[in-house]
Design an enzyme around this catalytic site. Sequence first.
Site, short mmCIF file in Angstrom:
data_model
loop_
_atom_site.label_atom_id
_atom_site.label_comp_id
_atom_site.label_asym_id
_atom_site.label_seq_id
_atom_site.Cartn_x
_atom_site.Cartn_y
_atom_site.Cartn_z
N TYR A 48 74.75 17.11 -14.12
CA TYR A 48 73.45 16.46 -14.07
C TYR A 48 72.47 17.07 -15.07
CZ TYR A 48 75.10 14.85 -9.45
OH TYR A 48 75.82 14.32 -8.42
N HIS A 106 83.83 18.42 -9.01
CA HIS A 106 83.07 17.18 -9.12
C HIS A 106 83.96 15.94 -9.12
CE1 HIS A 106 79.03 15.54 -10.81
NE2 HIS A 106 79.60 14.67 -10.01
#
Length: 281
Positions: A48, A106
Site C-alpha cells: 500500500y 499478502h
Amino acid sequence: MQTIRLLNGIEMPVLGYGLFQVLPEDAERCTTEALEVGYRLIDTAQAYGNETGVGTAIAKSGIPRKDVFIVTKIWITNAGEERAAQSIDESLEKLQTNYIDLLLIHQAYGDVFGSWRAMEAAYRAGKVHAIGVSNFQACRFYDFARVVDIKPMVNQLQCCVLSQQREILPEMETYNTKMMAWGPLGQGSDSLLKNPILTNIGKQYGKSAAQVALRWLTQQGIVAIPKTTHKERMTDNFDIFNFMLSNTDMQLIATLNQQDAGFRDFADPNYLRRILGMFNL
C-alpha cells in the site's frame, strides 16, 4: 470493542480500519481520525505504500501501543526467506514499533514457504505476535496449511454479503483459522449499499445497509476492515455494536451470496502475469 481469540490466545478486534487504496499522503490523517473514532485495529500492507503514515499516526496518538492492533502484509516482491525477513524489519521501522500484532502473506505467489519460515522465525523472536495469510483460496490454503509448522491464524479474503466465502470455511475451521474480510462493503458497490433487503432490515434498527452488512460479518466472528477517507463514514461504520441481527435477518442476508469465492480470481494466470509485469518480476 468485541474481539475474537486466535489459536494462540491473542485477542483481535472484530472491526478495524483498512488502508487499502489510501494514498500515502493521506494515511497519517486517516489513521489519526480512525483512532479518534475508536478503531483499535489498523490494517495496512507493504504494497500500500502507507506504513510510514500509519506508524506516525499511532506514535502521535498517545494511545498505548498495546491497545492498537497493527496488521501488515508481506508483498510478493519480498517473497522468500531472506527477503521476507528483511522486509519485516523494514515494516517494523516504518510502523515505528518493535512488534507487529498480525503479519500476513499478502498473496499466494512466489516463494510463500520461504516467506513463512521467515515469519515463523519473527513470531518466535517476538517481532510478530500472530501470523497468517491473505487471498489464499480454498485449494491453495489447504495445500499450504497442511504442511507448515505454525498454522495460519488468519486468512484475509474478499468477503461481504455478496461474496460470503462459504466454500473455504470448512478448510479454515480444520486449523482454527479465522476469517478477516477485506472489501466488507463490496468496495462501495451500489448492489450492496442500496440493496433492498439490507435497507429494509436496517430500517428495523435505525441502521443503514452498510451497517447491517458489517454487523452480519462481525456477528459471525468475521473481522471486517472497511475503508473510507471520510471521518463521518468511519463513525457510521464503527456504530454497529448497539444492535443484534435476528436469526431470520442473518438467514435472509445469507441468500444474497452471488460469487462465493470473491470477485477476483487469484487462480487466474493472467491476473498473476499483470501483477508480475507491474513489478518487473
